[in-house]
Scaffold this motif. Structure first.
Motif, PDB file in Angstrom:
ATOM      1  N   ALA A 144       0.692  -1.153   0.239  1.00 17.21           N
ATOM      2  CA  ALA A 144      -0.079   0.007  -0.136  1.00 17.21           C
ATOM      3  C   ALA A 144       0.849   1.270  -0.012  1.00 17.21           C
ATOM      4  N   ALA A 145       1.890   1.202   0.994  1.00 20.17           N
ATOM      5  CA  ALA A 145       2.781   2.579   0.908  1.00 20.17           C
ATOM      6  C   ALA A 145       3.831   2.533  -0.254  1.00 20.17           C
ATOM      7  N   ASN A 146       4.094   1.603  -1.022  1.00 20.60           N
ATOM      8  CA  ASN A 146       5.254   1.615  -2.177  1.00 20.60           C
ATOM      9  C   ASN A 146       4.664   0.967  -3.226  1.00 20.60           C
ATOM     10  N   GLY A 147       3.407   0.463  -3.466  1.00 19.86           N
ATOM     11  CA  GLY A 147       2.981  -0.197  -4.704  1.00 19.86           C
ATOM     12  C   GLY A 147       3.720  -1.479  -5.104  1.00 19.86           C
ATOM     13  N   ALA A 148       3.022  -2.168  -6.184  1.00 19.98           N
ATOM     14  CA  ALA A 148       3.497  -3.408  -6.356  1.00 19.98           C
ATOM     15  C   ALA A 148       4.452  -3.426  -7.471  1.00 19.98           C
ATOM     16  N   TRP A 149       5.228  -4.325  -7.539  1.00 16.94           N
ATOM     17  CA  TRP A 149       6.407  -4.342  -8.805  1.00 16.94           C
ATOM     18  C   TRP A 149       6.466  -5.867  -9.340  1.00 16.94           C
ATOM     19  N   ILE A 150       6.804  -5.895 -10.448  1.00 22.60           N
ATOM     20  CA  ILE A 150       6.939  -6.910 -11.507  1.00 22.60           C
ATOM     21  C   ILE A 150       8.618  -7.138 -11.745  1.00 22.60           C
ATOM     22  N   VAL A 151       8.666  -8.567 -11.996  1.00 21.55           N
ATOM     23  CA  VAL A 151       9.993  -8.591 -12.725  1.00 21.55           C
ATOM     24  C   VAL A 151       9.785  -8.999 -14.102  1.00 21.55           C
ATOM     25  N   ARG A 152      10.564  -8.159 -15.116  1.00 19.43           N
ATOM     26  CA  ARG A 152      10.324  -8.196 -16.199  1.00 19.43           C
ATOM     27  C   ARG A 152      11.731  -8.773 -17.014  1.00 19.43           C
ATOM     28  N   LEU A 153      12.034  -9.917 -17.611  1.00 18.00           N
ATOM     29  CA  LEU A 153      13.091 -10.166 -18.040  1.00 18.00           C
ATOM     30  C   LEU A 153      13.231  -9.809 -19.600  1.00 18.00           C
ATOM     31  N   THR A 154      14.525  -9.353 -19.982  1.00 16.96           N
ATOM     32  CA  THR A 154      14.302  -8.870 -21.476  1.00 16.96           C
ATOM     33  C   THR A 154      15.498  -9.897 -22.288  1.00 16.96           C
ATOM     34  N   GLY A 155      16.111 -10.692 -21.699  1.00 19.78           N
ATOM     35  CA  GLY A 155      16.893 -11.789 -22.338  1.00 19.78           C
ATOM     36  C   GLY A 155      17.363 -12.810 -21.401  1.00 19.78           C
ATOM     37  N   LEU A 156      17.408 -14.065 -21.994  1.00 18.97           N
ATOM     38  CA  LEU A 156      17.583 -15.177 -21.252  1.00 18.97           C
ATOM     39  C   LEU A 156      19.334 -15.429 -21.214  1.00 18.97           C
ATOM     40  N   GLY A 157      19.985 -14.688 -21.833  1.00 11.60           N
ATOM     41  CA  GLY A 157      21.625 -14.662 -21.905  1.00 11.60           C
ATOM     42  C   GLY A 157      22.067 -15.626 -22.369  1.00 11.60           C
ATOM     43  N   PRO A 158      23.362 -15.901 -22.533  1.00  7.81           N
ATOM     44  CA  PRO A 158      23.998 -16.956 -23.208  1.00  7.81           C
ATOM     45  C   PRO A 158      23.865 -18.386 -22.950  1.00  7.81           C
ATOM     46  N   ARG A 159      23.084 -18.640 -21.620  1.00  6.64           N
ATOM     47  CA  ARG A 159      22.774 -20.045 -21.200  1.00  6.64           C
ATOM     48  C   ARG A 159      21.233 -20.054 -20.635  1.00  6.64           C
ATOM     49  N   PRO A 160      20.360 -19.993 -21.644  1.00  5.27           N
ATOM     50  CA  PRO A 160      19.000 -19.785 -21.378  1.00  5.27           C
ATOM     51  C   PRO A 160      18.423 -21.106 -20.758  1.00  5.27           C
ATOM     52  N   ILE A 161      19.025 -22.127 -20.462  1.00  6.47           N
ATOM     53  CA  ILE A 161      18.601 -23.165 -19.842  1.00  6.47           C
ATOM     54  C   ILE A 161      18.805 -22.918 -18.239  1.00  6.47           C
ATOM     55  N   ARG A 162      19.809 -22.280 -17.999  1.00  7.04           N
ATOM     56  CA  ARG A 162      20.077 -22.134 -16.810  1.00  7.04           C
ATOM     57  C   ARG A 162      19.198 -21.038 -16.028  1.00  7.04           C
ATOM     58  N   VAL A 163      18.693 -20.037 -16.677  1.00 10.50           N
ATOM     59  CA  VAL A 163      17.760 -19.532 -16.553  1.00 10.50           C
ATOM     60  C   VAL A 163      16.158 -19.910 -16.356  1.00 10.50           C
ATOM     61  N   LEU A 164      16.070 -20.999 -17.241  1.00  7.86           N
ATOM     62  CA  LEU A 164      14.678 -21.485 -17.115  1.00  7.86           C
ATOM     63  C   LEU A 164      14.689 -22.484 -16.143  1.00  7.86           C
ATOM     64  N   ARG A 165      15.627 -23.021 -15.996  1.00 14.92           N
ATOM     65  CA  ARG A 165      15.821 -23.938 -14.429  1.00 14.92           C
ATOM     66  C   ARG A 165      15.477 -23.234 -13.250  1.00 14.92           C
ATOM     67  N   THR A 166      16.251 -21.907 -13.135  1.00 11.38           N
ATOM     68  CA  THR A 166      15.865 -21.220 -11.962  1.00 11.38           C
ATOM     69  C   THR A 166      14.363 -20.815 -11.988  1.00 11.38           C
ATOM     70  N   LEU A 167      13.865 -20.403 -13.080  1.00 13.10           N
ATOM     71  CA  LEU A 167      12.466 -19.920 -13.263  1.00 13.10           C
ATOM     72  C   LEU A 167      11.665 -21.219 -12.685  1.00 13.10           C
TER      73      LEU A 167
END
Length: 121
Positions: free
Chosen positions: A46-69
């Motif tokens: 209420a005091a600071n609002g809601a925020w979202i995470v927005r990924l703009t790229g998965l980088g050179p090893r997308p499988i690692r990012v997808l595994r973390t997701l």
């Protein structure tokens, strides 16, 4: 009585603090935890609002990012790829901590404040 809720990031962890001060006797009690309760979370949002995470790229090893997701959010690779612009929402501190984990795996992204769509009543 005055109640103050605080959320802060310590590395990959998010720490919640609640301080309660009695106006009659000036006694103050503070508690800390790794998970904020619903009242604390609602107060910070209420005091600071809601925020979202927005990924703009998965980088050179997308499988690692997808595994973390998958591990952190329970998203399958297909679902995750379809939601890269809005992976999760919460307090700014929570989203910054989450984004840091994805960046460590090679992703690129940002945290964005969610603009309220509710108009005047």
């Amino acid at each position: 009585m005055i109640v103050r809720h605080t959320v802060a990031r310590h590395g990959d962890e998010v720490r919640w603090s609640t301080a309660v001060r009695c106006l009659a006797c000036d006694h103050e009690v503070e508690t800390d935890s790794n998970a904020g309760d619903s009242a604390a979370r609602a107060a910070v949002l209420a005091a600071n609002g809601a925020w979202i995470v927005r990924l703009t790229g998965l980088g050179p090893r997308p499988i690692r990012v997808l595994r973390t997701l998958r591990d952190l959010l329970g998203l399958s690779p297909v679902v995750a790829r379809g939601r890269l612009d809005n992976l999760a929402h919460g307090t700014r501190v929570e989203m910054e901590a989450l984004l840091a984990r994805f960046v460590r795996e090679g992703a690129e992204g940002t945290c964005v404040r969610v603009e309220s769509t509710a108009g005047p009543r």
